[in-house]
Design an enzyme around this catalytic site. Structure first.
Site, PDB file in Angstrom:
ATOM      1  N   GLU A   1      33.093  32.667  37.589  1.00 56.42           N
ATOM      2  CA  GLU A   1      31.949  33.470  38.034  1.00 56.42           C
ATOM      3  C   GLU A   1      30.847  33.597  36.984  1.00 56.42           C
ATOM      4  OE1 GLU A   1      33.141  37.219  39.701  1.00 56.42           O
ATOM      5  OE2 GLU A   1      34.420  36.295  41.205  1.00 56.42           O
TER       6      GLU A   1
ATOM      7  N   GLU B   1      39.933  33.167  44.248  1.00 54.33           N
ATOM      8  CA  GLU B   1      40.164  34.613  44.272  1.00 54.33           C
ATOM      9  C   GLU B   1      39.799  35.154  45.642  1.00 54.33           C
ATOM     10  OE1 GLU B   1      38.288  37.117  41.302  1.00 54.33           O
ATOM     11  OE2 GLU B   1      38.732  35.656  39.725  1.00 54.33           O
TER      12      GLU B   1
HETATM   13  C1  FCB Z   1      35.976  39.081  40.358  1.00 56.09           C
HETATM   14  C2  FCB Z   1      36.539  38.775  38.982  1.00 56.09           C
HETATM   15  C3  FCB Z   1      37.945  39.255  38.767  1.00 56.09           C
HETATM   16  C4  FCB Z   1      38.180  40.598  39.420  1.00 56.09           C
HETATM   17  C5  FCB Z   1      37.734  40.586  40.863  1.00 56.09           C
HETATM   18  C6  FCB Z   1      37.980  41.866  41.598  1.00 56.09           C
HETATM   19  O1  FCB Z   1      34.617  39.178  40.268  1.00 56.09           O
HETATM   20  O2  FCB Z   1      36.509  37.389  38.738  1.00 56.09           O
HETATM   21  O3  FCB Z   1      38.195  39.284  37.387  1.00 56.09           O
HETATM   22  O4  FCB Z   1      37.570  41.583  38.689  1.00 56.09           O
HETATM   23  O5  FCB Z   1      36.382  40.279  40.931  1.00 56.09           O
END
Ligand code: FCB
Length: 469
Positions: free
Chosen positions: A166, A371
Site C-alpha cells: 500500500e 488483504e
Molecule cells: C491495511 C494495512 C494493514 C492493516 C489493514 C487493516 O491498510 O495494509 O496493515 O492495517 O489495513
C-alpha cells in the site's frame, strides 16, 4: 463439482505485518523505525499504544506458524522489518535479524506453507527519514540495497516477493495527511514520495529478477473503488481525479510504464514532478507475476461547489490536512451501513467491480487478494469463545464477490485474510481487532475466533455453500 466454487489451485492464506505483530522492538540489534518514533510521540496513536510488544510474534513465531498450518493454509504473507535486518537503513546488515526471517521462512516450508514476503510494510528506518524519507530519491536507492540483502539471504526459499504494501498509505497518509508515520503534512513531499516509492518498487523488482529468478514478483496496492454521487459531469470529474491520485499514480508507472497525464495536470499547482527522471517510469514498470490487491470498503464522492456544507466523510476536512493532494474541491460522502468498527462501509459488490476493471484494463495480469477482513468489537463469551458472526459474514460475502469476479473472467489466484492475529492497528493501536485468532494482550494467549474455524472449513472444502451459518 459444480458447487466447488474455488479450484484446488486457488491459494488460501493469511496476512500480517512486522510492526503490527512482532514486538521485540529493541532486541537483537533492531534499529528504530518511523513507526517507533511516531507511536512514541504523545497524541499520535490511540491510548498511546506502540508496537514495542505487540503480539510478541518475534518470540512466538513457531507457535503462530502452527496456527497457520492448523488452518490448512497454503500461503502466509508476512513482512520483513527493514530496521531489524539493516538497522540504519544503509550499509551493515544485522545477522540476527536475517536469521529470524530465515527461521520463519524455513518454518513455513517445513509446514508446507508458501512464504510470501513483503519487503516494506511501512517501517522505514528512522535514519532514512532523518535524511529526508520517501520524498528524497536516495531512499529508493537505499531500498534497492536493502532488497539485495534480503533476497540474497532468503532468495528463492521465498515463493513470492512483494516489494511494497500500500504505497498509497506510505505517501499520502505519511506525508500529506500525517495520520501515519512519519506524520508530515507537506503535499508536494507526498507526491515526491509517490514517485520514489514507484522507483523503489522497480529497483527492488529488478533485484528479485536477478537474484531469485524462480521467485514470483508482486506489489500490493490498496486500490480504491470510487463512485460518484450523481451522474453529473462534475461528479464524474471528481471520480477521475481521486482515481488518479489513489490508483493510477501507482498503476500508471507500475503496469503502464508512465504517469497518467491528468494526474500531472491536476497536481501542477503542487509540484512540477521534476523529481521524475528519464527512465524512472520504465524502471517502475518491471513486469509483475502477480498484482496484489487489498480491499476493505468503497468510496463515494461528489464535486464540491465551494459553498454548500461539506461531508468530509473520509475524516479530512478541507481545512485539515487531506491526503487528497490538489483535490480540495472533492467532497467525500458518508455511505450506508452497516459499518465495521473502523467506520468503513461493507460493499462486496465493489470488490467484484474492481477485479473486473483490472481484468479489462490489464488483461493477462494475474491477481491476488493480499488483504481483506474486518475489525469488530469482539466479545469473549462465557464459553471462552469469540462468536464473531459479523466477521464471518463479511468474509463470506467478500469471498463470494471474488467467486463472482472469477466466474466473469477475472484471474484471481488467491486470497489472504487480514489478519491471522489481532495486532497493532497503526493509529488505532490495539483498540481495533482484525484477527481471526484473538490475542489476549495481557497473557499473549491465542484463541481461535469462530471466523478461524469457519475459514479452516472453507480452505478444506473450497466451497462456500456447504458452510453453516
Ligand atoms: C491495511 C494495512 C494493514 C492493516 C489493514 C487493516 O491498510 O495494509 O496493515 O492495517 O489495513
Amino acid at each position: 463439482m459444480t458447487s466447488r466454487i474455488f479450484p484446488e489451485s486457488f491459494v488460501w492464506g493469511s496476512a500480517t505485518a512486522a510492526y503490527q505483530i512482532e514486538g521485540a522492538a529493541r532486541e537483537d540489534g533492531r534499529g528504530p523505525s518511523i513507526w517507533d518514533t511516531y507511536s512514541h510521540t504523545p497524541g499520535r496513536t490511540y491510548n498511546g499504544d506502540t508496537g514495542d510488544v505487540a503480539a510478541d510474534h518475534y518470540h512466538r513465531w513457531s507457535q503462530d506458524l502452527d496456527h497457520v498450518a492448523e488452518l490448512g493454509l497454503g500461503a502466509y504473507r508476512f513482512s520483513i522489518s527493514w530496521p531489524r535486518v539493516q538497522p540504519g537503513g544503509a550499509g551493515r546488515f544485522n545477522q540476527a535479524g536475517l536469521d529470524f526471517y530465515s527461521r520463519l521462512v524455513d518454518g513455513l516450508l517445513e509446514r508446507g506453507v508458501r512464504p510470501v514476503a513483503t519487503m516494506y510494510h511501512w517501517d522505514l528506518p528512522q535514519e532514512l527519514e532523518d535524511a529526508g524519507g520517501w520524498p528524497v530519491r536516495e531512499t529508493a536507492l537505499r531500498f534497492e540495497e536493502y532488497a539485495a540483502g534480503i533476497v540474497a539471504a532468503l532468495g528463492d526459499r521465498v515463493h513470492t516477493w512483494t516489494t511494497l504494501n500500500e504505497p498509497w498509505c506510505s505517501a499520502y497518509l505519511g506525508y500529506a495527511s500525517g495520520v501515519h508515520a512519519p506524520g508530515r503534512t507537506e503535499p508536494a513531499a507526498a507526491l515526491a514520495a509517490v514517485h520514489h516509492l514507484n522507483l523503489a518498487h522497480g529497483l527492488a523488482g529488478r533485484v528479485v529478477r536477478e537474484l531469485a529468478p524462480t521467485a514470483e514478483l508482486s506489489v500490493t496496492l490498496n486500490l480504491h473503488v470510487i463512485r460518484p454521487e450523481s451522474d453529473s459531469p462534475a461528479d464524474a470529474d471528481a471520480v477521475r481525479r481521486i482515481d488518479a491520485l489513489a490508483n493510477r499514480s501507482f498503476l500508471g508507472p507500475m503496469l503502464g510504464g508512465a504517469y497518467p497525464a491528468d494526474l500531472l495536470a491536476d497536481t501542477a499547482s503542487v509540484t512540477d514532478w521534476s523529481f521524475v527522471r528519464d527512465g524512472d517510469e520504465k524502471v517502475a514498470g518491471v513486469p509483475l507475476d502477480v498484482l496484489g490487491v487489498n480491499y476493505y470498503s468503497s468510496t463515494l464522492v461528489r464535486a464540491w461547489d465551494g459553498q454548500s456544507a461539506r461531508s468530509d466523510a473520509d475524516g479530512h476536512g478541507a481545512s485539515a490536512h487531506s491526503p487528497w493532494v490538489g483535490a480540495d474541491d472533492v467532497d467525500f460522502l458518508p455511505q450506508p451501513g452497516p459499518h465495521t468498527a473502523m467506520g468503513w462501509n461493507i460493499d462486496p459488490a465493489a470488490l467484484t467491480g474492481l477485479l473486473l476493471r483490472l481484468r479489462q484494463e490489464y488483461p493477462g495480469q494475474p491477481l491476488m487478494i493480499t488483504e481483506n477482513g474486518a475489525a469488530f468489537d469482539d466479545v469473549v463469551s462465557a464459553d471462552g469463545r469469540v462468536h464473531d458472526e459479523r466477521r464471518v459474514d463479511y468474509l463470506r460475502r467478500h469471498i463470494a464477490a471474488i467467486a463472482d469476479a472469477r466466474e466473469q473472467g477475472a484471474d484471481v489466484r488467491g486470497y489472504f485474510v487480514w489478519s491471522l492475529l489481532d495486532n497493532f492497528e497503526w493509529g488505532y493501536g490495539y483498540d481495533r481487532r482484525f484477527g481471526i485468532i484473538r490475542v489476549d494482550y495481557d497473557t499473549q494467549e491465542r484463541t481461535w475466533k469462530d471466523s478461524a474455524h469457519w475459514y479452516r472449513r472453507l480452505v478444506e472444502t473450497g466451497r462456500l455453500d456447504q458452510l453453516p451459518g
